[in-house]
Design a protein around this motif. Sequence first.
Motif, PDB file in Angstrom:
ATOM      1  N   UNK A   1       5.035  -2.808   3.858  1.00  0.00           N
ATOM      2  CA  UNK A   1       3.885  -3.328   4.583  1.00  0.00           C
ATOM      3  C   UNK A   1       2.593  -2.766   4.003  1.00  0.00           C
ATOM      4  N   UNK A   2       1.557  -3.580   4.003  1.00  0.00           N
ATOM      5  CA  UNK A   2       0.254  -3.093   3.558  1.00  0.00           C
ATOM      6  C   UNK A   2      -0.244  -2.028   4.529  1.00  0.00           C
ATOM      7  N   UNK A   3      -0.968  -1.044   3.959  1.00  0.00           N
ATOM      8  CA  UNK A   3      -1.463   0.060   4.796  1.00  0.00           C
ATOM      9  C   UNK A   3      -2.966  -0.025   5.043  1.00  0.00           C
TER      10      UNK A   3
ATOM     11  N   UNK B   1       1.523  -0.771  -7.304  1.00  0.00           N
ATOM     12  CA  UNK B   1       1.458   0.683  -7.512  1.00  0.00           C
ATOM     13  C   UNK B   1       0.903   1.452  -6.322  1.00  0.00           C
ATOM     14  N   UNK B   2       0.284   0.760  -5.380  1.00  0.00           N
ATOM     15  CA  UNK B   2      -0.341   1.469  -4.256  1.00  0.00           C
ATOM     16  C   UNK B   2      -0.608   0.515  -3.112  1.00  0.00           C
ATOM     17  N   UNK B   3      -0.906   1.085  -1.954  1.00  0.00           N
ATOM     18  CA  UNK B   3      -1.377   0.295  -0.827  1.00  0.00           C
ATOM     19  C   UNK B   3      -0.293  -0.331   0.033  1.00  0.00           C
ATOM     20  N   UNK B   4       0.956  -0.099  -0.323  1.00  0.00           N
ATOM     21  CA  UNK B   4       2.065  -0.655   0.456  1.00  0.00           C
ATOM     22  C   UNK B   4       3.035   0.481   0.773  1.00  0.00           C
ATOM     23  N   UNK B   5       3.472   0.558   2.009  1.00  0.00           N
ATOM     24  CA  UNK B   5       4.424   1.586   2.420  1.00  0.00           C
ATOM     25  C   UNK B   5       5.532   0.930   3.234  1.00  0.00           C
TER      26      UNK B   5
ATOM     27  N   UNK C   1      -2.997   8.131   1.198  1.00  0.00           N
ATOM     28  CA  UNK C   1      -4.313   7.900   0.601  1.00  0.00           C
ATOM     29  C   UNK C   1      -5.296   9.010   0.970  1.00  0.00           C
TER      30      UNK C   1
ATOM     31  N   UNK D   1      -7.819   4.017  -6.562  1.00  0.00           N
ATOM     32  CA  UNK D   1      -6.663   3.458  -5.864  1.00  0.00           C
ATOM     33  C   UNK D   1      -5.523   4.464  -5.991  1.00  0.00           C
ATOM     34  N   UNK D   2      -4.553   4.355  -5.117  1.00  0.00           N
ATOM     35  CA  UNK D   2      -3.360   5.179  -5.250  1.00  0.00           C
ATOM     36  C   UNK D   2      -3.182   6.210  -4.168  1.00  0.00           C
ATOM     37  N   UNK D   3      -1.918   6.553  -3.951  1.00  0.00           N
ATOM     38  CA  UNK D   3      -1.539   7.515  -2.926  1.00  0.00           C
ATOM     39  C   UNK D   3      -0.934   8.764  -3.564  1.00  0.00           C
TER      40      UNK D   3
ATOM     41  N   UNK E   1     -12.366  -1.296   4.105  1.00  0.00           N
ATOM     42  CA  UNK E   1     -11.720  -0.269   3.315  1.00  0.00           C
ATOM     43  C   UNK E   1     -12.318  -0.195   1.916  1.00  0.00           C
TER      44      UNK E   1
ATOM     45  N   UNK F   1      -5.102   0.300   2.600  1.00  0.00           N
ATOM     46  CA  UNK F   1      -5.699   1.002   1.455  1.00  0.00           C
ATOM     47  C   UNK F   1      -5.504   0.147   0.201  1.00  0.00           C
TER      48      UNK F   1
ATOM     49  N   UNK G   1       3.803   5.821  -7.274  1.00  0.00           N
ATOM     50  CA  UNK G   1       4.102   6.020  -8.694  1.00  0.00           C
ATOM     51  C   UNK G   1       2.908   6.488  -9.513  1.00  0.00           C
TER      52      UNK G   1
ATOM     53  N   UNK H   1     -13.239   1.037  -1.422  1.00  0.00           N
ATOM     54  CA  UNK H   1     -12.775   2.101  -2.295  1.00  0.00           C
ATOM     55  C   UNK H   1     -13.539   2.119  -3.613  1.00  0.00           C
TER      56      UNK H   1
ATOM     57  N   UNK I   1       3.696  10.327   3.285  1.00  0.00           N
ATOM     58  CA  UNK I   1       4.189  11.154   2.172  1.00  0.00           C
ATOM     59  C   UNK I   1       3.023  11.868   1.488  1.00  0.00           C
TER      60      UNK I   1
ATOM     61  N   UNK J   1      -0.640   2.085  11.011  1.00  0.00           N
ATOM     62  CA  UNK J   1       0.368   2.358   9.995  1.00  0.00           C
ATOM     63  C   UNK J   1      -0.238   3.365   9.032  1.00  0.00           C
TER      64      UNK J   1
END
Lengths: 368, 368, 368, 368
Positions: free
Chosen positions: B75-77, B68-72, C125, C15-17, C2, B79, C21, C4, C121, C117
């Motif tokens: 690839x891992x970001x 659900x998060x941390x990948x863009x 984060x 967590x989440x951007x 990191x 976060x 989703x 969180x 969007x 990286x």
Amino acid sequence: MSFNSFGHLFRVTTWGESHGPALGATVDGCPPGIALTEADIQPWLDRRKPGQNRFTTQRREADAVEILSGVYEGKTTGTPIQLLIRNTDQRSKDYSEIAKTFRPGHADITYHQKYGIRDPRGGGRSSARETAARVAAGGVARQVLAQLLPDLIITGYMVQMGPRRIDRTRFAWGTIAENPFWSPDAATADLWADDLDALRKAGNSVGAVIEVTARGVPAGLGAPIYAKLDSELASAMMTINAVKGVEIGAGFGAAALTGVENADEIFMGNEGKPVYSSNHAGGILGGISSGQDVVVRFAVKPTSSILTPRASVTTDGQNTEVVTKGRHDPCVGIRAVPVGEAMMACVLLDQLMLHRAQMGDTPGGMIG
Amino acid sequence: MSFNSFGHLFRVTTWGESHGPALGATVDGCPPGIALTEADIQPWLDRRKPGQNRFTTQRREADAVEILSGVYEGKTTGTPIQLLIRNTDQRSKDYSEIAKTFRPGHADITYHQKYGIRDPRGGGRSSARETAARVAAGGVARQVLAQLLPDLIITGYMVQMGPRRIDRTRFAWGTIAENPFWSPDAATADLWADDLDALRKAGNSVGAVIEVTARGVPAGLGAPIYAKLDSELASAMMTINAVKGVEIGAGFGAAALTGVENADEIFMGNEGKPVYSSNHAGGILGGISSGQDVVVRFAVKPTSSILTPRASVTTDGQNTEVVTKGRHDPCVGIRAVPVGEAMMACVLLDQLMLHRAQMGDTPGGMIG
Amino acid sequence: MSFNSFGHLFRVTTWGESHGPALGATVDGCPPGIALTEADIQPWLDRRKPGQNRFTTQRREADAVEILSGVYEGKTTGTPIQLLIRNTDQRSKDYSEIAKTFRPGHADITYHQKYGIRDPRGGGRSSARETAARVAAGGVARQVLAQLLPDLIITGYMVQMGPRRIDRTRFAWGTIAENPFWSPDAATADLWADDLDALRKAGNSVGAVIEVTARGVPAGLGAPIYAKLDSELASAMMTINAVKGVEIGAGFGAAALTGVENADEIFMGNEGKPVYSSNHAGGILGGISSGQDVVVRFAVKPTSSILTPRASVTTDGQNTEVVTKGRHDPCVGIRAVPVGEAMMACVLLDQLMLHRAQMGDTPGGMIG
Amino acid sequence: MSFNSFGHLFRVTTWGESHGPALGATVDGCPPGIALTEADIQPWLDRRKPGQNRFTTQRREADAVEILSGVYEGKTTGTPIQLLIRNTDQRSKDYSEIAKTFRPGHADITYHQKYGIRDPRGGGRSSARETAARVAAGGVARQVLAQLLPDLIITGYMVQMGPRRIDRTRFAWGTIAENPFWSPDAATADLWADDLDALRKAGNSVGAVIEVTARGVPAGLGAPIYAKLDSELASAMMTINAVKGVEIGAGFGAAALTGVENADEIFMGNEGKPVYSSNHAGGILGGISSGQDVVVRFAVKPTSSILTPRASVTTDGQNTEVVTKGRHDPCVGIRAVPVGEAMMACVLLDQLMLHRAQMGDTPGGMIG
């Protein structure tokens, strides 16, 4: 990385090397208003002290503890307690040869591999001397527990040395303090004395298994997942020098049991509390204490510093042989007994504080 | 207190119950730029998945992981990575009877004693279903390790079920994935199949011992005192449901050895690295990895949820008998194998990151 | 690195951007038995929700919270609470241009410098959208505090926007919820509306100062040295997006005072509790709450995403100009008000739990 | 609860009271192989030492540091470093009167309210004397930073005393060490001398603002959410005695700015690195350092121990007046300057180690 602290809220940080001027422990988070003097801690240190009989190292250390902070007029103030123990019997011999090679089975080589530098004097930080600081911290924990859990009794003892185990039918709590091995079985202690004399003369050493039992632990200490009482105890015991295994209750023996055998059946006791037909769980279910005795065992490997020559290498990559002279315990397991007790005390107090944080002083669910 | 996180820098927090809508893991601290998709994690989950053969619970869960998060863009970001697994086969049966009593040997009673409330549906948080989240997190750790330590191989396998142990002379790495018990000894696996069929029919269950070996661990991971690699591994394995003991290398067997026997003698190898005559140390000396294989074993007790009636009490204090129907593993040790591997992966990555923090990418001390 | 998570015992991991989703918070360590449903948390989220008036971003998000774990039959169980908020109004536009440059005054460039990286969007984060998760966690904390500290009232409000400050002689608690700026001074709110309309039309933005007051905080929360209540609050508030300063009580104004002026004189009140002539200390002395109102202020910088062109560089090192279109708050300070309240709630509950751990439910020293 | 540690990986635990036998700091996690002797640390302690001019307390302490562990043959070994400072000028006067009342604006009352016990001798643990231990630890951090970040320069200075601020047009780095106020503006220092003489004679005290600038901080230190470099700095500075506010870069001034004004515009510099038109951000964007100077300011309240009588209460609840005789700094802000520098050094080293853990020695994203 080099974490030298343990505990979440009752937090102990130890420092110091075998042959530096001193070593000690900083105890943070201690509840205030607890009576505490050096005299309350010293007896626990005296139990671990070297040179008390022919079965332990002949190094002579008073292991006298000094309280440098955190106590005012004989009571803890809630601020950090610094416990200092001076090294008095370190020997200023030439360590240059020792620094060039590695004892097989010893931390010498991995300290070198990790840090590229090590204090070779008496093993430096890897010396079991570090455990004196834990015992001092455990003495503080015991003083707090005596007030918060007056029915708690923590007792460590040796249940195996080399291949020889105690006979549990002869188990007697009163025997433990009466022999140099902390054995609850006097007959086995006599045999261990013979075994160890022979090993010592042969320039050899031997392993052991220590059991620590805490009686009077209230139900509810611990937590379900990654702060389980059993994982905290496993971590604590495994940090003791030379420990290679930890088990709770039936431990590895539980692998051989069926579910029918392993189930500690539950009945209502006369005092309105549950009683159990057995204690395979070692007092912990799902990471939380049940009110039964908490029972932990740990395995101590034989001392790696021995007089018998062993193959090794030098720091510059040459094959060599190592013989370790000097003053070493032929069975470090013996002096690990008070250390295991100290770790149990620290873990239980830490868990009690964590429990109070989430639940307050009110009990969780009563039965009946 | 209720810590549901483990790891210092590669930090995993799991959440969720057996019969809630979902469970998962939040992975914090992951290095950025690592290729990661659901397809990289799913195979590890599939190995732990229930219902794959007659020896595990018949609950049917896809155990499909969602990131659900941390990948863009694959690839891992850097976060936090949220890994979500929906529960799809929880059964909406009546739990009111189950809620009123306690399975002997199960966390039911201690959750009640601690919290005064528990989710009785499928064991709630105490269900081994929680370990799916660990396996998912372990999948992330493996993806990072594949980049940072390409020579690392982590392998778990069962070495004992009930009283029956594998014959190490028949040990074959290739056999492990070819039988439902993760046994490295095919002949013993056949015997276990018979054993377990008999136990299952008898409404009984059985314990096991799992071994996890990590090959290709570099020297220098870990730390001397309270963040020892062995204490970290002991803590990690002991947090797995039903585990009652952990040992490193020779483990409890080391107690029976002499120092002469236990010393892993050191020689210079052809590649300019030290080689050892044996590995009683399990790859860890003084809390720090030596470069030898890291070997951990843990004991899993028999499932407490069995069809055979056992004496227990009710929440209102009456004696009763408990029979646990429903879908349960007769030997939870089987599905603990991928969980033990996942914990090993997480601990090694965390330790590698801690090591980099203190030492940078430069090695410590070379030998030779 | 990191991290969180925040909090020691009441521990929140978000967590989440912005455009993934979903986002959320895992709340660990919550006391059990607390009534909790989505309806208890939603009102706090609604206060932070975007698009409620012309002064905040026009992004439309329901910000509906789902509780995925840790609650059974409407009560917390003491196990981790997963709070999930789906993103519903993320726009699938082309971010390739945005990914190639850096907004001046924004985290774009430092994420790139650190990680190499970033998720471009909606800021990924670094979006203030992360604060929704904090507000949800704060809702849980409030529910616990309502039971443990029923007299506690936490109120946030804006005291300055751009150079214009409220007139404290017109301060009215009741006014705060009645204007879109959370202003306790209605007249200043009207002026701010004009100020902000003008800035918005000019493609500009503006900073603000938020004050959060906690009334009914018991004496004794906090600790003397590195876990001071004020350092915990400073850390918590400084983690909110765009915050550049934090002060307690008189704060920076205390630098201009003499000791005679700054001393909050103490008298015995009618209820047998000390009362004070003033509250320069902001309710905290030596890191510990005194029983006076706890008063914290934090400065929020102006939104860096503005329509006015600003000089910047591209990822490949070319000078360029950046104009940020899209939906952005002209004054992020407005929506920071409920976030500041949430952080106050989380910190106070965490401190209350820490205090109970060390002291139990018994009070420390009474006066009189 | 009583956390006396700060830092995640470079971890400092301080202990000790104003009038006990000694105080100190345990520094854990220090990289090995760093040259370190008492002589490397002592100069930093000498800058903080009391009694050096008429503007600071007349208590005479040598503040001589002793290294008790963690160093072998002049180099750090990676094991914990115990730094001990003996108290030599504590006065054995009668504290019974002081113990019965509370100085307004001082921690006396809250220690009593929390713990029910306090060490009244010289303020016990709440004395600013604790900061000597921080300065010693900061000396260790500086020694490591000198090797890892040779271009780093950390400088603290006073920018305001009472209502009088420095004139930044006269700012000169070289002036700072040449006056007793650490003022970068010699003319203002002269005026402060007059101000402080007058206040001291009047039995009064005064507040101050300190700024600490770190030049040469690499881009990429810090983390996005709850381990932001700014929140770590805010927390660190707010733990210093008497500090009531912390700000980064433009700080509270940013509240009065528009987005157009606040945007630090970016250009490509001649060395292929970005340069900025201004530094309102104080070198930190989104919690991560940008490569600009890191600028932190903190407000110090006036000393609460003053000769002017102030109303207070006794421990048994009677109204009274308090006059504090003895040796006290009329402006504690002066001696807070080296303390602020020490905290900056510790935080930056800790962050550098955290960054290495996640990223290794490799850089993140280059620009251009």
